[in-house]
Design an enzyme around this catalytic site. Structure first.
Site, PDB file in Angstrom:
ATOM      1  N   ASN A 234      29.429  51.328  46.766  1.00  0.00           N
ATOM      2  CA  ASN A 234      30.478  50.415  46.294  1.00  0.00           C
ATOM      3  C   ASN A 234      30.840  50.846  44.878  1.00  0.00           C
ATOM      4  O   ASN A 234      30.116  50.544  43.923  1.00  0.00           O
ATOM      5  CB  ASN A 234      29.942  48.980  46.329  1.00  0.00           C
ATOM      6  CG  ASN A 234      30.971  47.962  45.869  1.00  0.00           C
ATOM      7  OD1 ASN A 234      32.062  48.314  45.420  1.00  0.00           O
ATOM      8  ND2 ASN A 234      30.632  46.688  45.970  1.00  0.00           N
TER       9      ASN A 234
ATOM     10  N   HIS B 155      37.379  40.099  50.181  1.00  0.00           N
ATOM     11  CA  HIS B 155      36.024  39.625  50.503  1.00  0.00           C
ATOM     12  C   HIS B 155      35.810  39.513  52.014  1.00  0.00           C
ATOM     13  O   HIS B 155      35.027  38.683  52.474  1.00  0.00           O
ATOM     14  CB  HIS B 155      35.730  38.230  49.884  1.00  0.00           C
ATOM     15  CG  HIS B 155      35.668  38.211  48.386  1.00  0.00           C
ATOM     16  ND1 HIS B 155      36.275  37.219  47.647  1.00  0.00           N
ATOM     17  CD2 HIS B 155      35.085  39.031  47.504  1.00  0.00           C
ATOM     18  CE1 HIS B 155      36.057  37.444  46.356  1.00  0.00           C
ATOM     19  NE2 HIS B 155      35.337  38.544  46.257  1.00  0.00           N
TER      20      HIS B 155
ATOM     21  N   ARG C 153      32.682  50.787  50.504  1.00  0.00           N
ATOM     22  CA  ARG C 153      33.527  49.597  50.355  1.00  0.00           C
ATOM     23  C   ARG C 153      34.860  50.043  49.764  1.00  0.00           C
ATOM     24  O   ARG C 153      34.888  50.700  48.713  1.00  0.00           O
ATOM     25  CB  ARG C 153      32.867  48.597  49.426  1.00  0.00           C
ATOM     26  CG  ARG C 153      33.727  47.376  49.257  1.00  0.00           C
ATOM     27  CD  ARG C 153      33.226  46.465  48.194  1.00  0.00           C
ATOM     28  NE  ARG C 153      34.059  45.278  48.154  1.00  0.00           N
ATOM     29  CZ  ARG C 153      34.109  44.453  47.131  1.00  0.00           C
ATOM     30  NH1 ARG C 153      33.379  44.672  46.070  1.00  0.00           N
ATOM     31  NH2 ARG C 153      34.883  43.399  47.164  1.00  0.00           N
TER      32      ARG C 153
ATOM     33  N   GLU D 158      27.251  41.741  51.937  1.00  0.00           N
ATOM     34  CA  GLU D 158      28.384  42.627  52.226  1.00  0.00           C
ATOM     35  C   GLU D 158      27.918  44.043  52.542  1.00  0.00           C
ATOM     36  O   GLU D 158      28.507  44.733  53.375  1.00  0.00           O
ATOM     37  CB  GLU D 158      29.343  42.649  51.024  1.00  0.00           C
ATOM     38  CG  GLU D 158      30.078  41.334  50.854  1.00  0.00           C
ATOM     39  CD  GLU D 158      30.675  41.141  49.471  1.00  0.00           C
ATOM     40  OE1 GLU D 158      29.894  40.992  48.505  1.00  0.00           O
ATOM     41  OE2 GLU D 158      31.905  41.132  49.336  1.00  0.00           O
TER      42      GLU D 158
ATOM     43  N   ARG E 245      39.823  36.157  36.068  1.00  0.00           N
ATOM     44  CA  ARG E 245      41.168  36.207  36.670  1.00  0.00           C
ATOM     45  C   ARG E 245      41.777  34.808  36.733  1.00  0.00           C
ATOM     46  O   ARG E 245      41.074  33.833  36.978  1.00  0.00           O
ATOM     47  CB  ARG E 245      41.070  36.781  38.093  1.00  0.00           C
ATOM     48  CG  ARG E 245      40.891  38.280  38.091  1.00  0.00           C
ATOM     49  CD  ARG E 245      40.691  38.801  39.500  1.00  0.00           C
ATOM     50  NE  ARG E 245      39.379  39.406  39.647  1.00  0.00           N
ATOM     51  CZ  ARG E 245      38.783  39.626  40.802  1.00  0.00           C
ATOM     52  NH1 ARG E 245      39.355  39.276  41.928  1.00  0.00           N
ATOM     53  NH2 ARG E 245      37.604  40.187  40.840  1.00  0.00           N
TER      54      ARG E 245
END
Ligand code: ADP
Length: 402
Positions: free
Chosen positions: A20, A188, A99, A392, A249
């Site tokens: 990732n 996600h 990813r 994940e 964010r």
């Protein structure tokens, strides 16, 4: 979709390296997929800075070293060296799973990386300028390092690929949406699909018969409406900036705020992108930190802006749950995951406190105590509330094998 033929899997895919790559970090996890267990994992951080660091976890032993990591190439070399020293001398790598944040309009499924796929990942940086370039760089370096094994791209957007048009269309001229692929994509995906499936197992009911709202609340936050195992709506948009406020964010704001700030603060494209992605959210509102643990401490100590940031996060999550109860025409389960969703008893209690109209009854004991995957609602709650730590990396390894 491109289905390359140059890799034929003659043997079983057992040892899968999951990578990732972020702009200044590279996370890795080596899986034994015969047992679905992680053999070694860790992360290179502060890539490009003088004091890079490498954390390596093997058999519960955690080592952290400080070393120069000028680029992702040196970082991956350092990771492979450590892996070789402790694990890889008799463990081959059969495949590498990557990813990739944005699959654009083209990719609705994981697939083996070819030059064409890599070029598309570069192109889709137009939708994810902070993520896709780093993901592509990770793939390039890993393909050089492991040229003889398949590399698989697993897209964050793929799980949401089939959300209906009315849930993904923005109210701008249709021709422009078509021309540039401007629409909701959602992110996600590996996390939402993993925790929805685990929630069905906790409920002892088939996923294909459930309406679940999954709440991934971490540094990045997104909420997803999962109907019969499929995403039908999600809070993030064309980019991971939309939806709930996040660590740094802004989440959803009136687009006119962008124009106004560009005009009055004299910000160009890079300036406004930086402000909305890196200086806003919990950090921007509180002035304290993007880290929720620090926000909680400051809020408990009476800091009003930290309280406001915390209240806004829980309010946004509740708003989406309410909206998705309508989207799904009812809810069987609500699942909390990621750093904040898994660990903050306060956030879960606050979010659930105003969901009594849905029949949500939180069990305060189960919410406060206990760890790992569990049900935290009372037995007579009409909606089952679960906590599921996300995984994940395992989902990416599974996709790589598939
Ligand atoms: P990422 O999106 O980077 O994967 P995570 O899912 O790891 O992020 O979530 C990170 C967030 O989780 C941080 O804001 C952190 O403060 C928060 N967090 C981690 N542990 C706890 C905890 N025990 N209580 C409250 N918040 C926590």
């Amino acid at each position: 979709m491109v289905r390359p033929v140059d890799y034929a899997c003659h043997g079983e895919i057992v040892f899968v390296l999951v990578l990732n790559a972020g702009s200044s970090s590279l996370k890795f996890n080596l899986f034994d997929m015969a047992k679905e267990t992680s053999i070694a994992e860790g992360m290179a951080e502060r890539i490009g800075l003088a004091d890079g660091s490498l954390t390596f976890v093997f058999e519960s032993d955690k080592h952290k070293e400080v070393l120069p990591l000028p680029t992702h190439r040196e970082a991956l070399h350092a990771i492979i060296e450590r892996l070789k020293a402790v694990v890889l001398h008799d463990t081959p790598i059969h495949a590498v799973g990557h990813r990739v944040v944005h699959g654009g309009p083209k990719y609705g499924d994981s697939l083996i990386v070819t030059d064409e796929v890599l070029a598309d990942i570069d192109t889709f940086a137009m939708y994810a300028p902070l993520h896709n370039p780093a993901n592509a760089m990770g793939i390039r370096v890993a393909r050089e390092e492991f040229p003889d094994v398949p590399h698989v791209a697993v897209f964050d957007t793929a799980f949401h690929h089939n959300i209906p048009d009315h849930a993904r269309t923005y109210g701008i001229p249709y021709e422009l949406s078509q021309k540039y692929g401007i629409r909701r994509y959602g992110f996600h995906g590996s996390s939402h699909s993993y925790v929805a499936a685990r929630t069905a197992i906790l409920l002892c009911r088939p996923l294909r018969a459930l309406k679940i709202v999954t709440c991934h609340i971490g540094n990045g936050t997104s909420i997803c409406a999962v109907h019969n195992g499929r995403s039908v709506d999600t809070s993030m948009g064309m980019t991971p900036l939309q939806g709930v406020i996040m660590g740094t964010r802004c989440g959803t704001i009136d687009p006119s705020v962008v124009e106004m700030l560009m005009e009055y603060e004299h910000l160009d494209y890079n300036g406004i992108t930086d402000l909305l992605n890196k200086k806003s959210g919990l950090l921007g509102i509180s002035g304290v930190s993007s880290d929720f643990r620090e926000i909680e401490l400051a809020a408990d100590a009476g800091n009003d802006r930290a309280r406001l940031a915390r209240d806004l996060l829980t309010y946004n999550v509740r708003q989406y749950i309410g909206a998705y109860a309508t989207v799904l025409d009812g809810v069987d389960a609500i699942c909390f995951t990621a750093g904040i969703g898994t660990h903050s008893t306060f956030v879960r209690a606050k979010v659930c406190s105003k969901l009594s109209f849905l029949g949500v009854k939180l069990d305060p004991e189960a919410n406060e105590h206990g760890t790992g995957e569990r049900i935290i609602s009372t037995p007579d709650s009409r909606v089952v509330v679960t906590v599921v730590p996300t995984n994940e990396e395992l989902m990416i390894a599974r996709e790589t094998v598939r």
